[in-house]
Design an enzyme around this catalytic site. Structure first.
Site, mmCIF file in Angstrom:
data_model
loop_
_atom_site.group_PDB
_atom_site.id
_atom_site.type_symbol
_atom_site.label_atom_id
_atom_site.label_comp_id
_atom_site.label_asym_id
_atom_site.label_seq_id
_atom_site.Cartn_x
_atom_site.Cartn_y
_atom_site.Cartn_z
ATOM 1 N N SER A 54 -10.288 0.041 3.579
ATOM 2 C CA SER A 54 -9.910 -1.331 3.227
ATOM 3 C C SER A 54 -8.511 -1.595 3.776
ATOM 4 C CB SER A 54 -9.900 -1.508 1.710
ATOM 5 O OG SER A 54 -9.285 -2.727 1.337
ATOM 6 N N TYR A 60 -7.081 1.222 -6.575
ATOM 7 C CA TYR A 60 -7.987 0.892 -5.477
ATOM 8 C C TYR A 60 -7.341 1.177 -4.124
ATOM 9 C CZ TYR A 60 -11.002 -1.816 -2.370
ATOM 10 O OH TYR A 60 -11.830 -2.201 -1.348
#
Length: 249
Positions: free
Chosen positions: A142, A155
């Site tokens: 990501s 995350y």
């Protein structure tokens, strides 16, 4: 360019995994689709088989946090298809909460799923690739991996860890027929990114985002920020901007 005929995708029941399955099917790939929601997998299997009758679509129930099951399912898919030519480590979870706010179970689940379970998937895939002496490992990181981010701390840490894991695997497999690609998606519309009524800046459609992802996958690039615009320049900014600026973004 090497033809990757048999493709396994985890987290294939929705979002980016489902969209990548459709793109691979349109290219004539045989598929092994894995996820917990088998009802959705079966529905996707029927859709793809009807649209592309010449391809084979295997589905498997898989909880990536059940590590022994990961190895069993990957081996089962290889046996069913004959080889696994590409494995896309896509299953993951998002959100989380600031550290120290009582959300340890949620934050631990994110790290467990996005990093430890991804390690299990990489181990299972590369074990098969080493035996075959060929294969293409794709991991979905990501853009959040570029820096530690407020509210997404666990995350972003999990995705940074995943990117480093993939780089280490790539380094270990240099000068072999096994290739490793790390994708850093920006904001691409999916179930994971749809969290409220407010539009997310720089969000692109699933179609545009996954088309960009597939281009990098098919080219077997070592790393790619996708879509390239605006995420290549944004990646530079995220890496080098003062932390206070990043924290306000």
């Amino acid at each position: 360019m090497t033809v990757r005929k048999n493709v396994l995708i985890t987290g294939a029941s929705s979002g980016l995994g489902e969209a990548m399955a459709r793109k691979h099917a349109a290219r004539g790939a045989d598929l092994a689709l894995c996820a917990r929601r088998t009802d959705r997998l079966v529905s996707l299997q029927r859709e793809l088989s009807a649209a592309h009758p010449r391809i084979r679509v295997e589905v498997r129930s898989l909880d990536v946090n059940a590590h022994d099951q990961v190895f069993q399912v990957f081996r089962s898919c290889r046996e069913a298809l004959g080889t696994l030519d590409r494995v896309i480590v896509n299953a993951g979870v998002s959100h989380g909460a600031p550290i120290g706010t009582g959300a340890f179970p949620a934050n631990a689940r994110i790290v467990q799923t996005n990093l430890v379970a991804a390690l299990a998937q990489c181990e299972a895939a590369v074990e098969i690739f080493r035996d075959q002496r060929s294969g293409h490992l794709v991991v979905i990181s990501s853009m959040s991996a570029m820096r530690g981010l407020p509210h997404l701390t666990a995350y972003s840490a999990s995705k940074a860890g995943l990117a480093t894991l993939a780089e280490g695997i790539r380094a270990d497999l240099l000068d072999t027929p096994v290739k490793v690609t790390t994708l850093f998606p920006g904001y691409i519309e999916s179930e994971m990114t749809t969290t409220g009524d407010e539009p997310t800046p720089m969000m692109v459609s699933t179609e545009k985002g996954v088309t960009s992802m597939m281009k990098a996958i098919e080219a077997e690039r070592p790393q790619a920020k996708v879509p390239a615009w605006p995420w290549i320049p944004m990646g530079f900014v995220m890496r080098h901007a003062p932390l206070r600026v990043v924290a306000r973004s």
